[in-house]
Design an enzyme around this catalytic site. Structure first.
Site, PDB file in Angstrom:
ATOM      1  N   ASN A   1       1.455  -2.075   4.304  1.00 48.54           N
ATOM      2  CA  ASN A   1       0.819  -1.034   5.642  1.00 48.54           C
ATOM      3  C   ASN A   1       0.502  -2.324   6.572  1.00 48.54           C
ATOM      4  OD1 ASN A   1       0.427   1.862   5.021  1.00 48.54           O
ATOM      5  ND2 ASN A   1      -0.122   0.728   2.995  1.00 48.54           N
TER       6      ASN A   1
ATOM      7  N   HIS B   1       0.756   5.539  11.578  1.00 47.06           N
ATOM      8  CA  HIS B   1       0.880   4.975  10.340  1.00 47.06           C
ATOM      9  C   HIS B   1       2.104   4.015  10.248  1.00 47.06           C
ATOM     10  CE1 HIS B   1      -0.039   5.003   5.547  1.00 47.06           C
ATOM     11  NE2 HIS B   1       1.196   4.727   5.847  1.00 47.06           N
TER      12      HIS B   1
ATOM     13  N   HIS C   1       4.524   0.582   8.476  1.00 43.68           N
ATOM     14  CA  HIS C   1       4.615  -0.277   7.435  1.00 43.68           C
ATOM     15  C   HIS C   1       5.163  -1.555   8.041  1.00 43.68           C
ATOM     16  CE1 HIS C   1       3.726   1.841   3.680  1.00 43.68           C
ATOM     17  NE2 HIS C   1       3.535   2.884   4.513  1.00 43.68           N
TER      18      HIS C   1
ATOM     19  N   CYS D   1       5.512   2.385  -1.195  1.00 43.80           N
ATOM     20  CA  CYS D   1       5.759   3.500  -1.631  1.00 43.80           C
ATOM     21  C   CYS D   1       6.677   3.503  -2.880  1.00 43.80           C
ATOM     22  CB  CYS D   1       6.471   4.511  -0.659  1.00 43.80           C
ATOM     23  SG  CYS D   1       6.601   6.031  -1.505  1.00 43.80           S
TER      24      CYS D   1
ATOM     25  N   ARG E   1      -5.895   3.975  -1.709  1.00 42.18           N
ATOM     26  CA  ARG E   1      -5.062   4.727  -2.045  1.00 42.18           C
ATOM     27  C   ARG E   1      -3.638   4.221  -1.759  1.00 42.18           C
ATOM     28  NH1 ARG E   1      -0.467   7.287  -0.744  1.00 42.18           N
ATOM     29  NH2 ARG E   1      -1.304   7.531   1.426  1.00 42.18           N
ATOM     30  N   ASP E   2      -3.070   4.242  -0.588  1.00 41.06           N
ATOM     31  CA  ASP E   2      -1.794   3.689  -0.280  1.00 41.06           C
ATOM     32  C   ASP E   2      -1.484   2.598  -0.613  1.00 41.06           C
ATOM     33  OD1 ASP E   2       0.857   3.818   0.668  1.00 41.06           O
ATOM     34  OD2 ASP E   2       0.200   4.398   2.739  1.00 41.06           O
TER      35      ASP E   2
END
Length: 302
Positions: free
Chosen positions: A250, A208, A210, A241, A17-18
């Site tokens: 990430n 989370h 990056h 993003c 997803r991300d």
């Protein structure tokens, strides 16, 4: 004196997803399915499958319904990201039982991301979360721009903690707290996560990070010292993003797993099989995989 380290860490894989949402060229659905299958085969037990967002804004996710239909697995926590009530309605049409919602601490980021101020987003999400919980769903709250915003700069810790508390009061199961643009430094990661662990000791708390400025691993180490044992990572270091200029990928799952295992911390993930999963998706990407462990694995194949 010895480091305070956990015996085990949970990795939440966000690559499907991300990791893929920022890819401009559409990646074939079958490649995504194979990527997810291979990730599971490496030992991943929790992962973000996809997101029910408008294809107009995130074209890469236009096959979300097919991905969910084909890729649910009873041995894995399968998470689908949803921005609003419309997205949640699509989840209700599937057998998926884990939902992620998201809000930015920064009003400007939130406005650009989902066209609402932070408080407006929370007003909309409150009844949705309550309904999800009443219906037996696992709810993950993703807190964007928890440290810095590309438009507003540094976020105050209290603003992030206040937003987290709103979600906790609504009954969410997990907080995923994100350094969205990779600006946080280790002392900031340690400070915020220490306070969050103290405020919400019994809640699942996930960090989370990056890797925009090559500080993801050091921030993960700092979060470990604060008591965090759950981390969002992305195979191949994929990510970024669409609404956060400058945000890089990430923290790379393979680099994080290698670091943790070298420290004697169990992850349950097979690095060889994880590299094989990355090999599946690599030909479809717009940029090369340049993470340290992956590069090393390719050298050893020669």
């Amino acid at each position: 004196m010895t480091l305070q380290l956990p015996k085990k860490v949970e990795i939440i894989e966000v690559g499907p997803r991300d990791g893929l949402q920022n890819e401009k060229a559409f990646i074939p659905t079958e490649a995504k399915k194979q990527f997810i299958t291979q990730l599971r085969g490496s030992g991943i037990k929790e992962l973000e499958l996809t997101s029910f967002v408008s294809p107009k804004w995130v074209p890469q996710m236009q096959d979300a319904a097919e991905i969910v239909s084909a890729c649910l697995d009873e041995n894995t926590r399968n998470i689908v990201l949803t921005p609003n009530a419309k997205g949640v309605e699509r989840v209700y049409m599937t057998d998926c039982k884990a939902v992620a919602v998201f809000v930015g601490v920064s009003n400007t980021f939130n406005k650009k991301n989902i066209n609402k101020m932070t408080d407006e987003s929370m007003d909309e999400l409150a009844p949705i979360i309550k309904e999800l919980k009443a219906s037996g769903y696992f709810v993950r709250a993703c807190i964007s721009t928890a440290f810095y915003c590309p438009y507003e700069g540094k976020m105050e810790e209290e603003a992030t903690i206040r937003l987290c508390r709103q979600f906790v009061d609504l009954g969410v199961d997990e907080l995923s707290v994100a350094d969205t643009i990779g600006m946080a430094a280790p002392h900031e990661a340690f400070s915020l996560f220490s306070k969050l662990k103290h405020a919400f000791p019994h809640l699942l708390l996930t960090a989370h990070f990056h890797d925009t400025r090559n500080m993801a691993l050091t921030n993960i180490f700092a979060a470990l010292q604060a008591g965090v044992t759950r981390f969002d990572t992305s195979a191949g270091g994929l990510g970024g993003c669409p609404f956060a200029p400058g945000a890089a990928g990430n923290a790379a799952t393979e680099d994080v797993v290698f670091m943790l295992e070298r420290m004697g911390i169990e992850t349950g993930i097979d690095l060889t099989k994880l590299v094989q999963a990355i090999d599946v998706i690599r030909p479809h990407l717009s940029r090369p995989i340049e993470t340290a462990y992956y590069r090393l694995s390719q050298t050893e194949k020669v």
